[in-house]
Design an enzyme around this catalytic site. Structure first.
Site, PDB file in Angstrom:
ATOM      1  N   ARG A  97      53.967  52.956  33.395  1.00 12.58           N
ATOM      2  CA  ARG A  97      53.072  53.078  34.380  1.00 12.58           C
ATOM      3  C   ARG A  97      53.986  54.258  35.467  1.00 12.58           C
ATOM      4  NH1 ARG A  97      50.675  47.895  36.564  1.00 12.58           N
ATOM      5  NH2 ARG A  97      52.813  47.215  36.290  1.00 12.58           N
ATOM      6  N   LYS A 103      56.533  49.236  39.922  1.00 11.47           N
ATOM      7  CA  LYS A 103      57.746  47.913  39.941  1.00 11.47           C
ATOM      8  C   LYS A 103      58.445  47.927  41.142  1.00 11.47           C
ATOM      9  CE  LYS A 103      56.822  45.326  37.257  1.00 11.47           C
ATOM     10  NZ  LYS A 103      55.746  44.311  37.185  1.00 11.47           N
ATOM     11  N   TYR A 141      54.781  47.543  44.304  1.00  6.73           N
ATOM     12  CA  TYR A 141      54.726  46.117  43.935  1.00  6.73           C
ATOM     13  C   TYR A 141      56.123  45.468  44.314  1.00  6.73           C
ATOM     14  CZ  TYR A 141      50.272  46.355  41.579  1.00  6.73           C
ATOM     15  OH  TYR A 141      48.861  46.479  41.220  1.00  6.73           O
ATOM     16  N   HIS A 144      56.718  41.772  45.079  1.00  2.94           N
ATOM     17  CA  HIS A 144      56.522  40.128  44.457  1.00  2.94           C
ATOM     18  C   HIS A 144      58.146  39.613  45.002  1.00  2.94           C
ATOM     19  CE1 HIS A 144      52.846  40.400  42.564  1.00  2.94           C
ATOM     20  NE2 HIS A 144      53.240  41.638  41.985  1.00  2.94           N
ATOM     21  N   GLU A 162      51.038  44.149  46.711  1.00  2.00           N
ATOM     22  CA  GLU A 162      50.477  42.867  46.548  1.00  2.00           C
ATOM     23  C   GLU A 162      49.853  42.404  47.774  1.00  2.00           C
ATOM     24  OE1 GLU A 162      53.572  43.591  45.721  1.00  2.00           O
ATOM     25  OE2 GLU A 162      54.947  41.873  46.490  1.00  2.00           O
ATOM     26  N   ASP A 222      50.681  34.337  34.810  1.00  2.00           N
ATOM     27  CA  ASP A 222      51.395  34.850  35.593  1.00  2.00           C
ATOM     28  C   ASP A 222      51.761  33.795  36.773  1.00  2.00           C
ATOM     29  OD1 ASP A 222      48.853  35.557  36.536  1.00  2.00           O
ATOM     30  OD2 ASP A 222      49.682  37.217  37.357  1.00  2.00           O
TER      31      ASP A 222
HETATM   32  N1  LIG Z   1      48.185  38.342  32.839  1.00  4.68           N
HETATM   33  C1  LIG Z   1      48.326  39.590  33.472  1.00  4.68           C
HETATM   34  O1  LIG Z   1      48.635  40.590  33.118  1.00  4.68           O
HETATM   35  C2  LIG Z   1      47.395  39.430  34.788  1.00  4.68           C
HETATM   36  C3  LIG Z   1      46.888  40.682  35.234  1.00  4.68           C
HETATM   37  C4  LIG Z   1      46.000  40.597  36.311  1.00  4.68           C
HETATM   38  C5  LIG Z   1      45.858  39.356  36.806  1.00  4.68           C
HETATM   39  N2  LIG Z   1      46.391  38.194  36.496  1.00  4.68           N
HETATM   40  C6  LIG Z   1      46.193  37.010  36.710  1.00  4.68           C
HETATM   41  O2  LIG Z   1      44.920  36.441  36.554  1.00  4.68           O
HETATM   42  C7  LIG Z   1      44.412  35.429  37.251  1.00  4.68           C
HETATM   43  C8  LIG Z   1      42.871  35.476  38.049  1.00  4.68           C
HETATM   44  O3  LIG Z   1      43.093  36.718  38.765  1.00  4.68           O
HETATM   45  P1  LIG Z   1      41.660  37.288  39.500  1.00  4.68           P
HETATM   46  O4  LIG Z   1      41.978  38.356  40.279  1.00  4.68           O
HETATM   47  O5  LIG Z   1      40.423  37.098  38.753  1.00  4.68           O
HETATM   48  O6  LIG Z   1      41.299  36.118  40.756  1.00  4.68           O
HETATM   49  P2  LIG Z   1      40.252  35.823  41.735  1.00  4.68           P
HETATM   50  O7  LIG Z   1      40.731  34.909  42.876  1.00  4.68           O
HETATM   51  O8  LIG Z   1      39.307  37.087  41.721  1.00  4.68           O
HETATM   52  O9  LIG Z   1      39.383  34.888  41.017  1.00  4.68           O
HETATM   53  C9  LIG Z   1      39.698  33.396  40.502  1.00  4.68           C
HETATM   54  C10 LIG Z   1      38.722  32.427  40.341  1.00  4.68           C
HETATM   55  O10 LIG Z   1      39.232  31.126  39.762  1.00  4.68           O
HETATM   56  C11 LIG Z   1      38.330  30.308  40.525  1.00  4.68           C
HETATM   57  N3  LIG Z   1      38.687  28.940  40.438  1.00  4.68           N
HETATM   58  C12 LIG Z   1      39.399  28.306  40.917  1.00  4.68           C
HETATM   59  N4  LIG Z   1      39.877  27.080  40.713  1.00  4.68           N
HETATM   60  C13 LIG Z   1      38.983  26.807  39.702  1.00  4.68           C
HETATM   61  C14 LIG Z   1      38.825  25.731  38.561  1.00  4.68           C
HETATM   62  N5  LIG Z   1      39.540  24.826  38.653  1.00  4.68           N
HETATM   63  N6  LIG Z   1      38.037  26.205  37.559  1.00  4.68           N
HETATM   64  C15 LIG Z   1      37.387  27.295  37.413  1.00  4.68           C
HETATM   65  N7  LIG Z   1      37.350  28.311  38.193  1.00  4.68           N
HETATM   66  C16 LIG Z   1      38.483  28.063  39.330  1.00  4.68           C
HETATM   67  C17 LIG Z   1      37.991  30.734  41.938  1.00  4.68           C
HETATM   68  O11 LIG Z   1      37.036  30.168  42.541  1.00  4.68           O
HETATM   69  C18 LIG Z   1      38.080  32.371  41.648  1.00  4.68           C
HETATM   70  O12 LIG Z   1      36.504  32.648  41.435  1.00  4.68           O
HETATM   71  C19 LIG Z   1      45.577  35.338  38.678  1.00  4.68           C
HETATM   72  O13 LIG Z   1      46.324  34.159  38.310  1.00  4.68           O
HETATM   73  C20 LIG Z   1      46.014  36.471  38.457  1.00  4.68           C
HETATM   74  O14 LIG Z   1      47.470  36.793  38.694  1.00  4.68           O
HETATM   75  C21 LIG Z   1      47.068  38.345  35.309  1.00  4.68           C
END
Ligand SMILES: NC(=O)c1ccc[n+]([C@@H]2O[C@H](COP(=O)([O-])OP(=O)(O)OC[C@H]3O[C@@H](n4cnc5c(N)ncnc54)[C@H](O)[C@@H]3O)[C@@H](O)[C@H]2O)c1
Length: 378
Positions: A15, A75, A94, A96, A118, A270
């Site tokens: 990126r 990054k 970012y 972190h 972030e 993550d």
């Molecule tokens: N792997 C990657 O490349 C990547 C990229 C972007 C985001 N992420 C990760 O994805 C995850 C989700 O991010 P997001 O932006 O959607 O977060 P978000 O806060 O928008 O959504 C999280 C949801 O999880 C729900 N939740 C909490 N506990 C729960 C449970 N026990 N059962 C079911 N639902 C539950 C919350 O109510 C909320 O609606 C984060 O960990 C984020 O860091 C990873």
């Protein structure tokens, strides 16, 4: 202001922090933009496009850091970049910090102004510079899941949307936030039968209102999860509890209840993952199989689609970058509470609670760094 955009040097980071469109906007506000030669290459932006937009290209990273008042990156700086950073230089990227003491100490020693994407936060507690990457990851989760459901990829050999006369795949999405909502939309669009689970009833009500008829909502609890995993083909982990490790909603023992070839895409990897058997993987080697269940746990999913990710990220960062460039970081942070929350390390002081707590460092009140020397002498 003089703005510098270096080429990202972290492994596999394609990126770039600014698109040619972003250069045009900053130029319109009277700013000078220096972009390192080839900085946009990985995202599909040619040097000629930057030049046409009004950027000045510089051949080396040293020159970019050397000339810029504000560095825009994607990054966090890595070790070879530390010595390029100048005292009082504004770094908008970012960071972190809480996951790296080395980085924190390096930025403290440099006396730079570190504004972290972030932690920029809206009054409703949403994180506007993280949302775009969640949108990308959520949409991608279904694309990847569909691919790994194919037999040659060790999946069940089922097409998400089915065909006339053949039922579609069942998709379970754990967490109905940004990632979960985008994943549900994509899976539904492909014709799958989708279930979203969340612990928030208001969120489930909202999703139930806006989603198409092939998406159903369910309360997230162990009983419901155990029922659903027996019949689901693709399961997406999209749970987030801010500031905490993700809860293990699917345990190792539960894998035995799943059909062989079921695919798990744990986007929450993550934050530790919401599937017990999940561990971070890379785009080079994205999956592994346990008990016949395919695990996809890539920690930086947006990295695979740098064009989309770059444009999505810069759409969100640019309005803030313009404020920083127009007003300088102190005035911009005084005027905009979202940006103020992005300040983490300022001129040798930690000003963000989470970073101070992570390493037992003294915390300086952010308001005290927003007073200019000029104001102090008056
Ligand atoms: N792997 C990657 O490349 C990547 C990229 C972007 C985001 N992420 C990760 O994805 C995850 C989700 O991010 P997001 O932006 O959607 O977060 P978000 O806060 O928008 O959504 C999280 C949801 O999880 C729900 N939740 C909490 N506990 C729960 C449970 N026990 N059962 C079911 N639902 C539950 C919350 O109510 C909320 O609606 C984060 O960990 C984020 O860091 C990873």
């Amino acid at each position: 202001m003089v703005i510098g955009v270096p080429k990202e040097i972290k492994n596999n980071e394609n990126r770039v922090a600014l698109t040619p469109a972003g250069v045009t906007e900053l130029r319109k506000h009277g700013h000078t933009v220096y972009v390192q030669v080839n900085a946009g290459e990985g995202s599909g932006f040619e040097d000629e496009e930057y030049i046409a937009a009004g950027a000045v290209m510089l051949p080396t990273i040293e020159e970019v850091y050397g000339i810029a008042e504000m560095i825009m990156k994607v990054k966090e700086p890595i070790a070879p970049e530390y010595d390029l950073i100048k005292e009082n230089q504004l770094l908008f990227t970012y960071f972190h910090f809480a996951s790296s003491e080395e980085l924190t100490q390096a930025m403290l020693a440099k006396g730079a102004v570190c504004l972290a994407y972030e932690t920029v936060e809206r009054p409703d507690r949403s994180l506007p510079l993280l949302v775009p990457m969640s949108e990308v990851a959520g949409r991608m989760a279904i694309q990847e899941g569909a691919k790994y459901l194919e037999k040659p990829m060790k999946g069940r050999g089922i097409l998400l949307g089915g065909v006339p006369g053949v039922k579609p795949a069942n998709v379970l999405i754990l967490g109905g936030g940004i990632v979960g909502t985008q994943a549900a939309k994509m899976a539904a669009g492909l014709g799958a039968h989708v279930t979203i689970m969340d612990v928030s009833l208001p969120r489930l009500r909202y999703l139930s209102d806006i989603m198409p008829p092939n998406v159903q909502t369910m309360m997230s609890n162990e009983y419901n999860i155990r029922e659903m995993i027996k019949v689901c083909d693709l399961i997406v982990g999209a749970v987030l509890i801010p500031g905490a490790k993700a809860p293990h909603l699917i345990t190792r023992e539960m894998l035995k209840q799943m059909r062989p070839g079921t695919v798990l895409v744990d986007v929450a990897v993550d934050q530790g993952g919401c599937i017990e058997t999940c561990h971070p993987t890379t785009h080079e080697n994205p999956t592994y199989v346990i008990d016949g269940v395919v695990h996809y746990c890539v920690a930086n999913m947006p990295g695979a689609v740098p064009y989309t990710s770059t444009v999505a990220l810069t759409n969100a960062t640019l309005p803030y970058a313009i404020q920083l460039a127009n007003k300088g970081w102190q005035q911009a942070c005084r005027d905009n509470a979202d940006l103020k929350l992005g300040l983490n390390v300022v001129e040798g002081k930690v000003v963000y609670k989470g970073v101070a707590e992570a390493f037992g460092l003294p915390l300086t009140d952010v308001s005290s760094v927003l007073i200019t020397e000029e104001e102090l002498t008056h």
